[in-house]
Motif scaffolding. Structure first.
Motif, PDB file in Angstrom:
ATOM      1  N   ARG A  90       0.833  -1.190   0.000  1.00  0.00           N
ATOM      2  CA  ARG A  90       0.000   0.000   0.000  1.00  0.00           C
ATOM      3  C   ARG A  90       0.872   1.245   0.000  1.00  0.00           C
ATOM      4  N   THR A 145      -2.607  13.405   0.007  1.00  0.00           N
ATOM      5  CA  THR A 145      -3.793  12.844   0.630  1.00  0.00           C
ATOM      6  C   THR A 145      -5.012  13.653   0.217  1.00  0.00           C
ATOM      7  N   SER A 146      -6.138  12.972  -0.008  1.00  0.00           N
ATOM      8  CA  SER A 146      -7.377  13.659  -0.379  1.00  0.00           C
ATOM      9  C   SER A 146      -7.830  14.569   0.762  1.00  0.00           C
ATOM     10  N   SER A 176      -9.279  10.038   2.948  1.00  0.00           N
ATOM     11  CA  SER A 176      -9.663   8.651   2.696  1.00  0.00           C
ATOM     12  C   SER A 176      -8.825   7.942   1.639  1.00  0.00           C
ATOM     13  N   PHE A 177      -8.058   8.681   0.818  1.00  0.00           N
ATOM     14  CA  PHE A 177      -7.234   8.021  -0.195  1.00  0.00           C
ATOM     15  C   PHE A 177      -6.065   8.907  -0.590  1.00  0.00           C
ATOM     16  N   GLN A 178      -5.109   8.293  -1.289  1.00  0.00           N
ATOM     17  CA  GLN A 178      -3.924   8.987  -1.792  1.00  0.00           C
ATOM     18  C   GLN A 178      -4.091   9.297  -3.267  1.00  0.00           C
TER      19      GLN A 178
END
Length: 144
Positions: free
Chosen positions: A24, A41-42, A46-48
């Motif tokens: 990951r 990072t968002s 929650s996500f990259q």
């Protein structure tokens, strides 16, 4: 019965290998790679996503953030993209993948660069999250 147990063990092993921390992307990674790509990072964490290149100071692209919605980006840019296309991501072929990244949409804004959005799941719903910003005024980032 014995075959079902073997299949279950194999599936759990594969899923465990795919979700191990070694495969990951690190949430802490913010240093640029050799090609100038930087992990980001968002907005909601929650996500990259990724950002390539540097925005011109004062440009509309400089105000974009990973995680923005497609409609929010168009409002900020005050125009539709000059060119766009969608394509399947590799996640399209993962069994039982229900995320919003089975398809992607790439958009070119001439004089600014390219944006990549999630394009939805395998049934065409969801999507629209900004996952990559490529600052490239030449437009060479656009790959139709």
């Amino acid at each position: 019965m014995h075959l079902h147990r073997i299949v279950l063990i194999a599936a759990l092993t594969i899923l465990g290998a795919c979700s191990s921390p070694a495969t990951r992307p690190s949430a802490q990674s913010t240093t640029p790679a050799a090609d100038g790509t930087q992990s980001a990072t968002s907005r909601d964490g929650s996500f990259q996503g990724e950002i390539t290149g540097k925005a011109r100071p004062g440009s509309r692209f400089a105000r974009l953030q990973i995680g923005m919605g497609m409609d929010e980006v168009q409002t900020l840019m005050d125009r539709a993209p000059d060119r766009s296309h969608s394509y399947e991501s590799g996640k399209r072929w993962i069994p039982f993948y229900f995320g919003n990244d089975a398809r992607r949409l790439q958009a070119l804004y001439k004089g600014e660069g390219c944006l990549i959005f999630t394009g939805g799941n395998v049934w065409g719903s969801a999507g629209g999250d900004l996952i990559a910003i490529h600052h490239d005024a030449t437009g060479a980032c656009y790959q139709p």
